[in-house]
Scaffold this active site. Structure first.
Site, PDB file in Angstrom:
ATOM      1  N   TYR A 159      -2.173  -7.870  -4.392  1.00  0.00           N
ATOM      2  CA  TYR A 159      -1.912  -9.225  -3.896  1.00  0.00           C
ATOM      3  C   TYR A 159      -3.145 -10.121  -3.997  1.00  0.00           C
ATOM      4  CZ  TYR A 159       2.581  -7.880  -1.937  1.00  0.00           C
ATOM      5  OH  TYR A 159       3.868  -7.450  -1.777  1.00  0.00           O
ATOM      6  N   LYS A 229      -0.716   6.135  -1.966  1.00  0.00           N
ATOM      7  CA  LYS A 229      -0.318   6.808  -3.201  1.00  0.00           C
ATOM      8  C   LYS A 229      -1.607   7.349  -3.823  1.00  0.00           C
ATOM      9  CE  LYS A 229       2.871   7.706  -6.280  1.00  0.00           C
ATOM     10  NZ  LYS A 229       3.818   8.790  -6.058  1.00  0.00           N
ATOM     11  N   ASP A 283       5.843   7.513  -1.616  1.00  0.00           N
ATOM     12  CA  ASP A 283       7.230   7.778  -2.031  1.00  0.00           C
ATOM     13  C   ASP A 283       7.911   8.721  -1.043  1.00  0.00           C
ATOM     14  OD1 ASP A 283       5.171   9.240  -3.193  1.00  0.00           O
ATOM     15  OD2 ASP A 283       6.365   9.951  -4.867  1.00  0.00           O
ATOM     16  N   ASP A 307       4.698  -3.887   2.238  1.00  0.00           N
ATOM     17  CA  ASP A 307       5.801  -4.798   1.960  1.00  0.00           C
ATOM     18  C   ASP A 307       7.082  -3.994   1.723  1.00  0.00           C
ATOM     19  OD1 ASP A 307       6.698  -7.344   1.764  1.00  0.00           O
ATOM     20  OD2 ASP A 307       5.850  -7.779  -0.194  1.00  0.00           O
TER      21      ASP A 307
END
Ligand code: NAP
Length: 420
Positions: A159, A229, A283, A307
């Site tokens: 972002y 991640k 995930d 988000d």
């Protein structure tokens, strides 16, 4: 402070900061609160939330001196720009504000005004609680199990907007640098490529994680889960996780233990007053929030993961029409719903204003107006439980009464008056 096109109300007083680091304020009985209705459905949910929040303030012996501020479409009309200095200055000066959604064009066009506001004013923590209100229909069988608060880092990650467009000279320079100078010569395939950079800093990660742990301790929550991640992005998301454990171990003493210690030394038995810090790969986390919902409490994560995950959590408790949020910096708060401007419903007096109303609850809590916050929450719950709902919930409730946005706000105000 002088503003170009904003009217500062005469009757209210500004919120005064006493101690910036400790988030301590002096809140007058009639604070001046900037409000930005926003684009698209902001024109519907903004005034509705304003009406409900004002009613709750009045019912608890206070008032709000609203100060309208502008960004997006309204700012283009008034100032001929997307994010006027007036707006940024007003939020900075008055410390606590609330906003509706702002449209961001996909692909071409201007960059996100939401991201610009969060970055400019250093609202580094985007906090999104997801809890179930009685009567709200849900796609899961036990929606009450969902009671999580996502702390999403708000100023970094992809972002940050560092990216280069395919086909430009700049992207070729970056490609050459990455391939030739840095030695990643077989990673970018030939042909057109767009390249983005993902900055994750120790400073940004640690202050977000600190805020999540402080929240868990103050609100008697059991755990803080670092979501990342890091198996793939070792030096960004993996570092976030490592910095998280560093904060937990170096700054909190016995108040915080890691999941490893919990199992290695205590056979899984959690000490009464301690918060457990663990981590999950993103995930897997998207699965865990659905399959082991009640095992998670507070999530701390980076911008993009946050988000995704907060929307996934929100789906279990009624969807985007319900999900509230707020951005926090040091001694400042900008409340805003999770949802966007849903242009196809704009101006139809149709959508659900609950998300923006409950964002106001977060704002009230931050201001120390816990009684007004609870009153709003109870009145919303009472309204929805009596099956008076907007289109999004009505389509899922047998025998529900479909209300317009403004009618729903009026029903909540009536319940505020009844409950107070
Ligand atoms: P969106 O505006 O959140 O809308 C997606 C869908 O969510 C809507 O079609 C509707 O679903 C449901 N929804 C959203 N708000 C609702 C409400 N108050 N009541 C009932 N249902 C609601 O997402 P988007 O269409 O992806 O984004 C539109 C624009 O908003 C984009 O420009 C995006 O950049 C911007 N955006 C802004 C913010 C922000 O200002 N913080 C956040 C997210 C997106 P159904 O049609 O299925 O009923």
């Amino acid at each position: 402070m002088e503003f170009d096109k904003i009217d500062v109300p005469d009757e209210g007083e500004p919120i005064e900061v006493i101690d910036e680091e400790a988030d301590e304020f002096e809140v007058p009985d009639t604070p001046i609160i900037p409000i930005l209705h926003g684009d698209g459905i902001g024109t519907d949910v903004g005034p509705a939330a304003q009406q409900v929040l004002e009613a709750a303030a009045n019912a608890t012996g206070r008032d709000i001196a609203w100060m309208r501020i502008y960004a997006g479409e309204t700012a283009r009309e008034m100032y001929d720009e997307n994010l006027p200095e007036d707006t940024v200055n007003a939020i900075e000066e008055f410390r606590v504000a609330i906003k509706g959604p702002l449209t961001t064009p996909v692909g071409a066009g201007f960059r996100s005004l939401n991201v610009a506001l969060r970055k400019t004013l250093d609202f580094y923590a985007n906090v999104r609680p997801t809890y179930h209100l009685d009567g709200v229909p849900s796609p899961v069988s036990e929606p009450k199990q969902m009671d999580m608060v996502t702390f999403r880092e708000n100023t970094e990650d992809v972002y940050a907007g560092i990216e280069w467009e395919a086909g430009t000279d700049e992207v070729e320079e970056v490609r050459e640098f990455v391939e030739d100078d840095m030695g990643f010569d077989d990673t970018i395939h030939s042909g057109d490529v767009g390249i983005g950079v993902k900055p994750i800093t120790e400073f940004g990660s640690k202050r977000l994680i600190r805020r999540a742990i402080d929240y868990a301790l103050e609100h008697d929550r059991d755990s803080v889960t670092l979501v990342h991640k890091g198996n793939i992005m070792k030096f960004t998301e993996g570092q976030f996780r490592d910095w998280g454990y560093e904060v937990a171990q170096e700054e909190y003493g016995d108040e915080v233990i890691t999941e490893d210690t919990l199992w290695e030394e205590r056979d899984g038995e959690q000490p009464d007053d301690a918060v457990v810090v663990n981590d999950r790969i993103a995930d897997n986390m998207l699965q865990q929030v659905l399959t082991r919902t009640d095992e998670y409490d507070v999530l701390a994560t980076m911008n993009l993961n946050g988000d995704y995950i907060s929307d996934a959590c929100g789906a279990q408790i009624g969807g985007l029409g319900i999900a509230p949020g707020a951005n926090f910096g040091d001694a400042r708060c900008l409340a805003e719903p999770v949802h966007g401007s849903a242009p196809k419903y704009a101006g139809q007096d149709k959508v659900n204003p609950t998300a923006m109303i409950l964002s106001g609850v977060l704002m009230f809590d931050y201001m120390g107006w816990g009684d007004a916050a609870q009153l709003v929450k109870d009145a919303v719950e009472e309204t929805i439980s009596s099956k008076q709902v907007t289109y999004d919930l009505e389509r899922q409730i047998e025998g529900g009464e479909k209300l317009a946005t403004s009618e729903f706000a009026e029903a909540v105000v009536e319940n505020i008056e009844k409950l107070s």
